[in-house]
Design a protein around this motif. Structure first.
Motif, PDB file in Angstrom:
ATOM      1  N   ARG A 359       0.807  -1.221   0.000  1.00  0.00           N
ATOM      2  CA  ARG A 359       0.000   0.000   0.000  1.00  0.00           C
ATOM      3  C   ARG A 359       0.842   1.274   0.000  1.00  0.00           C
ATOM      4  O   ARG A 359       0.315   2.351  -0.282  1.00  0.00           O
ATOM      5  CB  ARG A 359      -0.938  -0.016   1.205  1.00  0.00           C
ATOM      6  CG  ARG A 359      -2.026  -1.075   1.095  1.00  0.00           C
ATOM      7  CD  ARG A 359      -2.922  -1.104   2.325  1.00  0.00           C
ATOM      8  NE  ARG A 359      -3.939  -2.135   2.214  1.00  0.00           N
ATOM      9  CZ  ARG A 359      -3.780  -3.405   2.565  1.00  0.00           C
ATOM     10  NH1 ARG A 359      -2.620  -3.796   3.073  1.00  0.00           N
ATOM     11  NH2 ARG A 359      -4.744  -4.283   2.417  1.00  0.00           N
ATOM     12  N   LEU A 360       2.100   1.174   0.346  1.00  0.00           N
ATOM     13  CA  LEU A 360       2.962   2.364   0.317  1.00  0.00           C
ATOM     14  C   LEU A 360       3.113   2.842  -1.128  1.00  0.00           C
ATOM     15  O   LEU A 360       3.596   2.114  -1.984  1.00  0.00           O
ATOM     16  CB  LEU A 360       4.328   2.044   0.916  1.00  0.00           C
ATOM     17  CG  LEU A 360       4.382   1.891   2.432  1.00  0.00           C
ATOM     18  CD1 LEU A 360       5.715   1.289   2.862  1.00  0.00           C
ATOM     19  CD2 LEU A 360       4.152   3.233   3.133  1.00  0.00           C
ATOM     20  N   GLN A 361       2.686   4.062  -1.380  1.00  0.00           N
ATOM     21  CA  GLN A 361       2.704   4.596  -2.736  1.00  0.00           C
ATOM     22  C   GLN A 361       4.020   5.325  -2.994  1.00  0.00           C
ATOM     23  O   GLN A 361       4.070   6.551  -3.134  1.00  0.00           O
ATOM     24  CB  GLN A 361       1.510   5.529  -2.940  1.00  0.00           C
ATOM     25  CG  GLN A 361       0.162   4.864  -2.725  1.00  0.00           C
ATOM     26  CD  GLN A 361      -0.061   3.699  -3.675  1.00  0.00           C
ATOM     27  OE1 GLN A 361      -0.011   3.857  -4.885  1.00  0.00           O
ATOM     28  NE2 GLN A 361      -0.318   2.518  -3.114  1.00  0.00           N
ATOM     29  N   MET A 362       5.091   4.571  -3.042  1.00  0.00           N
ATOM     30  CA  MET A 362       6.409   5.136  -3.327  1.00  0.00           C
ATOM     31  C   MET A 362       7.258   4.061  -3.966  1.00  0.00           C
ATOM     32  O   MET A 362       6.938   2.868  -3.902  1.00  0.00           O
ATOM     33  CB  MET A 362       7.063   5.659  -2.047  1.00  0.00           C
ATOM     34  CG  MET A 362       7.297   4.598  -0.977  1.00  0.00           C
ATOM     35  SD  MET A 362       7.931   5.267   0.581  1.00  0.00           S
ATOM     36  CE  MET A 362       6.456   6.022   1.281  1.00  0.00           C
ATOM     37  N   GLU A 363       8.343   4.478  -4.600  1.00  0.00           N
ATOM     38  CA  GLU A 363       9.165   3.530  -5.325  1.00  0.00           C
ATOM     39  C   GLU A 363       9.945   2.650  -4.355  1.00  0.00           C
ATOM     40  O   GLU A 363      10.316   3.083  -3.261  1.00  0.00           O
ATOM     41  CB  GLU A 363      10.125   4.250  -6.276  1.00  0.00           C
ATOM     42  CG  GLU A 363      11.206   5.071  -5.613  1.00  0.00           C
ATOM     43  CD  GLU A 363      10.767   6.471  -5.247  1.00  0.00           C
ATOM     44  OE1 GLU A 363      11.651   7.299  -4.926  1.00  0.00           O
ATOM     45  OE2 GLU A 363       9.538   6.746  -5.272  1.00  0.00           O
ATOM     46  N   PRO A 364      10.205   1.377  -4.739  1.00  0.00           N
ATOM     47  CA  PRO A 364      11.053   0.512  -3.915  1.00  0.00           C
ATOM     48  C   PRO A 364      12.408   1.166  -3.697  1.00  0.00           C
ATOM     49  O   PRO A 364      12.960   1.831  -4.563  1.00  0.00           O
ATOM     50  CB  PRO A 364      11.171  -0.758  -4.758  1.00  0.00           C
ATOM     51  CG  PRO A 364       9.932  -0.769  -5.594  1.00  0.00           C
ATOM     52  CD  PRO A 364       9.678   0.666  -5.929  1.00  0.00           C
ATOM     53  N   GLY A 365      12.943   0.955  -2.528  1.00  0.00           N
ATOM     54  CA  GLY A 365      14.151   1.638  -2.105  1.00  0.00           C
ATOM     55  C   GLY A 365      13.790   2.668  -1.063  1.00  0.00           C
ATOM     56  O   GLY A 365      14.355   2.674   0.031  1.00  0.00           O
ATOM     57  N   ARG A 366      12.812   3.522  -1.366  1.00  0.00           N
ATOM     58  CA  ARG A 366      12.249   4.407  -0.337  1.00  0.00           C
ATOM     59  C   ARG A 366      11.336   3.609   0.598  1.00  0.00           C
ATOM     60  O   ARG A 366      11.041   4.039   1.704  1.00  0.00           O
ATOM     61  CB  ARG A 366      11.464   5.550  -0.974  1.00  0.00           C
ATOM     62  CG  ARG A 366      12.346   6.618  -1.614  1.00  0.00           C
ATOM     63  CD  ARG A 366      11.518   7.667  -2.311  1.00  0.00           C
ATOM     64  NE  ARG A 366      10.610   8.348  -1.395  1.00  0.00           N
ATOM     65  CZ  ARG A 366      10.933   9.384  -0.619  1.00  0.00           C
ATOM     66  NH1 ARG A 366      12.170   9.850  -0.630  1.00  0.00           N
ATOM     67  NH2 ARG A 366      10.045   9.964   0.154  1.00  0.00           N
ATOM     68  N   LYS A 367      10.867   2.471   0.099  1.00  0.00           N
ATOM     69  CA  LYS A 367      10.169   1.527   0.962  1.00  0.00           C
ATOM     70  C   LYS A 367      10.922   0.204   0.916  1.00  0.00           C
ATOM     71  O   LYS A 367      11.454  -0.186  -0.126  1.00  0.00           O
ATOM     72  CB  LYS A 367       8.717   1.345   0.543  1.00  0.00           C
ATOM     73  CG  LYS A 367       8.514   0.758  -0.849  1.00  0.00           C
ATOM     74  CD  LYS A 367       7.039   0.525  -1.125  1.00  0.00           C
ATOM     75  CE  LYS A 367       6.790  -0.079  -2.495  1.00  0.00           C
ATOM     76  NZ  LYS A 367       5.353  -0.354  -2.729  1.00  0.00           N
ATOM     77  N   GLN A 368      10.990  -0.462   2.054  1.00  0.00           N
ATOM     78  CA  GLN A 368      11.699  -1.734   2.173  1.00  0.00           C
ATOM     79  C   GLN A 368      10.851  -2.677   3.015  1.00  0.00           C
ATOM     80  O   GLN A 368      10.096  -2.245   3.894  1.00  0.00           O
ATOM     81  CB  GLN A 368      13.057  -1.534   2.861  1.00  0.00           C
ATOM     82  CG  GLN A 368      14.018  -0.638   2.126  1.00  0.00           C
ATOM     83  CD  GLN A 368      14.876  -1.383   1.129  1.00  0.00           C
ATOM     84  OE1 GLN A 368      14.903  -2.603   1.117  1.00  0.00           O
ATOM     85  NE2 GLN A 368      15.574  -0.645   0.285  1.00  0.00           N
ATOM     86  N   MET A 369      11.009  -3.971   2.775  1.00  0.00           N
ATOM     87  CA  MET A 369      10.270  -4.977   3.534  1.00  0.00           C
ATOM     88  C   MET A 369      11.170  -6.164   3.840  1.00  0.00           C
ATOM     89  O   MET A 369      11.864  -6.666   2.957  1.00  0.00           O
ATOM     90  CB  MET A 369       9.048  -5.451   2.745  1.00  0.00           C
ATOM     91  CG  MET A 369       8.245  -6.540   3.427  1.00  0.00           C
ATOM     92  SD  MET A 369       6.869  -7.148   2.408  1.00  0.00           S
ATOM     93  CE  MET A 369       7.707  -8.329   1.349  1.00  0.00           C
ATOM     94  N   ILE A 370      11.163  -6.594   5.094  1.00  0.00           N
ATOM     95  CA  ILE A 370      11.789  -7.852   5.490  1.00  0.00           C
ATOM     96  C   ILE A 370      10.731  -8.692   6.189  1.00  0.00           C
ATOM     97  O   ILE A 370      10.030  -8.193   7.085  1.00  0.00           O
ATOM     98  CB  ILE A 370      12.974  -7.640   6.450  1.00  0.00           C
ATOM     99  CG1 ILE A 370      14.112  -6.904   5.749  1.00  0.00           C
ATOM    100  CG2 ILE A 370      13.486  -8.974   6.979  1.00  0.00           C
ATOM    101  CD1 ILE A 370      15.323  -6.681   6.631  1.00  0.00           C
ATOM    102  N   VAL A 371      10.598  -9.953   5.792  1.00  0.00           N
ATOM    103  CA  VAL A 371       9.678 -10.865   6.466  1.00  0.00           C
ATOM    104  C   VAL A 371      10.422 -12.164   6.778  1.00  0.00           C
ATOM    105  O   VAL A 371      10.961 -12.813   5.886  1.00  0.00           O
ATOM    106  CB  VAL A 371       8.434 -11.181   5.609  1.00  0.00           C
ATOM    107  CG1 VAL A 371       7.413 -11.964   6.439  1.00  0.00           C
ATOM    108  CG2 VAL A 371       7.807  -9.905   5.062  1.00  0.00           C
ATOM    109  N   GLY A 372      10.457 -12.524   8.055  1.00  0.00           N
ATOM    110  CA  GLY A 372      11.101 -13.756   8.485  1.00  0.00           C
ATOM    111  C   GLY A 372      10.092 -14.858   8.750  1.00  0.00           C
ATOM    112  O   GLY A 372       8.882 -14.651   8.706  1.00  0.00           O
TER     113      GLY A 372
END
Length: 675
Positions: A359-372
């Motif tokens: 849902r974050l309306q920004m380009e990847p890099g400005r948003k990051q995700m880690i899921v373990g």
């Protein structure tokens, strides 16, 4: 919806070691996309945290008051860098704010314990070195290794961060800890407090006007809430296990309340009655202690009576999806500040890490995700390992260095989607779901798979529907008390009790209708959302259906990959908010879960239900099978409201009706091995 990096950023880049105009900070090393460790940049980030800092000490003021616009006083701790003589550094720096309801007295205890001269070092050493993988204590060491994963620095006082040139502000939420007022549980006034705290911080002489927000769980949620208000000073968010849909994640998953909520509410309500030793004398002298006590008496057990009333009568709106929750869910698509989100496939908020990222309306890099591949309390366990992401404190420092100080350190080229693939290893890539998967439909049939004799029924999961009508009976039992569902609802606490609570579902499966595929002949990825459509009936006027999707090894070990549940009366589907594949298949069901939308459940009449399963990422290794387990209940993960329990008639008979004209099937995104 998926997001991808610009193709020009999809490979390792050599970035010149030039200085930025804002900070003079060079960018060292290069970062290959696909490396979950961070590559050369990750090594540099860790060295910056573990090496010598700009300042040798910190000064901690645990007795700061911040007055809100309505006159309520919040209490805070301010941590500033200091020289070797303990003198406060006067240079203004960016500020990192943590706002949580868990009482700064508890945070102070954690901080003082972890920084005690001998004890603190011993605890960190033990957390890094003890590894009982493969033994009966494996779950216990997974929990203890969270300390070395850095999450407590994100949650509480991060002295290393401050010593590197930051100010940290830790605030008690109104009505909790030493703060005055009434606890509102993430409500609108509390959200306004977050914005006003940001404004107050930027006005202080020790802040350079730039602010970041960080937190774990509750404080991650209010960080996202603050970000959706777009305060100008808020430049970055680092949110560990936050949530963007409280209803579907934990409050009333599938229309059923979770046992976690009353336990959690009780714990926070008890903590808010504990005076903070750092404030108690001053509060007594100034009369704040009386005001604090009066506020606590006005709301001695916030939300507990309404939760109990709703559970007993189903007449409180907060036991349904209600505007009460709409006011509390972060509006993620409004966030503009660079946001780093961390989650786990079996977290209490299992769907939120991927949901927030999407849902974050920004380009990847400005948003990051880690899921373990973990739960709520063990987040960060194993981080910093040879093939794992950097520690959470390392990532937090790199994130804030980049977006609050302008350091060109390469963090924007990390990931942007870093996941521990269940059944596989840590990977970093461009999107979630990962590439190489496509909509796949697998049908539940009555024919034996010859793999699940321990279950109520051993059926098959195949590419073709059942050829004849079968009616499979299942009844509620208590085996969910010893399962991965139990570990999820206890936030990971029962992980220490053994494999049945985390790595092997065969005990719980004794109460299941089980459906298993043939073994796959090649490594087969599964990635993204999935939906289970069932044709069901019951002898009563309500029924609970709980589902898991499992990875079955050649030795029979059955590991839960994802889960979901639905009460039959909540089967009404909001198509406008549901997700469909390109071929029209339902991938993610969004149920109304409201009082007005509850539907009658006629006795002994087959109904179609869609059980929404938590998005996940996994790989079936060659020789492994995929299994769907269908249960009549899973206590205490999913509780039934007393009025619904009366309608369900206790030990009712529930039936799964396998009908060629109304097939039950699993829809998922998978590789060729399951097609």
């Amino acid at each position: 919806m998926t997001y991808q990096l610009d193709p020009t950023q999809s490979r390792a880049r050599v970035v010149p070691s030039t200085r930025t105009r804002t900070t003079g900070a060079p960018h060292f090393g290069t970062l290959p996309l696909g490396d979950p460790t961070g590559g050369a940049d990750g090594i540099r980030w860790r060295e910056q945290v573990d090496g010598k800092q700009l300042y040798p000490r910190v000064v901690i003021d645990r007795n700061v008051s911040i007055t809100m616009s309505d006159g309520v006083v919040l209490r805070a701790t301010v941590i500033r860098p200091a020289n070797r003589f303990g003198q406060t550094i006067l240079t203004p720096y960016p500020a990192v704010i943590n706002i949580n309801p868990y009482n700064r007295a508890a945070i102070d205890f954690i901080d003082q314990t972890l920084h005690a001269p001998v004890l603190g070092k011993a605890l960190h050493t033990a957390s890094r070195s003890l590894d009982a993988t493969g033994t009966a204590l494996e779950g216990l060491t997974t929990l203890t290794q969270t300390l070395s994963g850095g999450v407590f620095d994100v949650f509480g006082i991060n002295r290393n961060l401050v010593r590197s040139g930051y100010v940290q502000v830790v605030v008690d939420v109104r009505g909790t800890g030493a703060s005055l007022g009434k606890w509102q549980i993430l409500g609108p006034r509390e959200q306004q407090d977050s914005v006003e705290v940001i404004d107050w911080v930027t006005e202080q002489e020790w802040c350079d006007g730039t602010v970041g927000m960080a937190g774990w769980s509750y404080s991650a949620i209010n960080s996202l809430q603050a970000a959706d208000k777009r305060p100008a000073a808020l430049k970055a968010v680092f949110a560990v296990e936050g949530c963007d849909d409280l209803v579907r994640d934990i409050y009333i998953t599938g229309g059923m309340p979770s046992a976690f909520i009353p336990v959690w509410l009780s714990a926070v309500n008890m903590l808010k009655w504990v005076p903070n030793p750092a404030n108690v004398i001053r509060d007594l002298v100034r009369g704040d202690a009386v005001r604090w006590a009066i506020d606590r008496v006005k709301s001695p057990a916030t939300e507990i009576p309404s939760l109990l009333w709703g559970f007993l009568t189903a007449r409180d709106p907060r036991i349904f999806d209600d505007p009460y929750f709409d006011d509390r869910d972060p509006v993620v698509d409004r966030i503009e500040a660079p946001t780093f989100t961390v989650g786990a496939w079996h977290d209490l908020f299992g769907r939120s890490a991927t949901g927030v990222y999407e849902r974050l309306q920004m380009e990847p890099g400005r948003k990051q995700m880690i899921v373990g591949d973990g739960y709520h309390l063990d987040v960060g366990s194993g981080y910093g390992g040879q093939f794992a992401p950097p520690r959470l404190d390392v990532l937090e420092r790199a994130w804030f260095d980049r977006w609050l100080k302008g350091h060109r350190n390469g963090i924007e080229y990390y990931g942007p989607v870093t996941m521990l693939q269940q059944g596989g290893a840590w990977t970093a890539g461009q999107s979630f779901p990962r590439a190489g998967v496509a909509p796949t439909r697998l049908y539940l049939t009555a024919e034996s798979s010859s793999t699940a004799d321990h279950c109520v029924h051993d059926g098959s999961l195949s590419s073709t529907p059942a050829q004849s009508v079968s009616s499979l009976h299942v009844r509620p039992d208590s085996r969910g008390l010893r399962s991965r569902d139990m570990t999820q609802v206890t936030a990971g606490a029962t992980l220490a009790l053994g494999a049945d609570f985390a790595r092997d579902a065969r005990y719980q499966e004794r109460g299941a209708l089980s459906f298993t595929t043939e073994p796959v002949g090649e490594a087969t990825p599964i990635s993204g959302a999935m939906n289970l459509r069932l044709n069901v009936a019951t002898t009563a006027h309500e029924a609970v259906w709980a589902v898991t999707v499992n990875d079955v090894a050649p030795d029979g070990t059955s590991v839960v990959l994802t889960n979901g549940a639905l009460s039959a009366s909540n089967r009404a589907l909001d198509q406008s908010k549901s997700t469909y594949a390109e071929d029209g298949s339902l991938l993610s069901a969004h149920h109304y879960l409201s009082r007005k939308r509850k539907l009658p459940v006629p006795a002994d009449e087959a109904l179609r239900i869609d059980v929404d399963l938590v998005p996940t990422d996994a790989v079936l290794q060659p020789g492994h099978r995929l299994r769907v387990d269908v249960y009549a209940a899973s206590l205490p993960r999913y509780l039934t409201l007393v009025p619904d329990l009366i309608k369900a008639r206790g030990r009712r008979h529930q039936r799964l009706v396998l009908d060629p004209d109304h097939p039950s099937h699993l829809t998922l995104l998978a590789g060729d091995g399951l097609r």
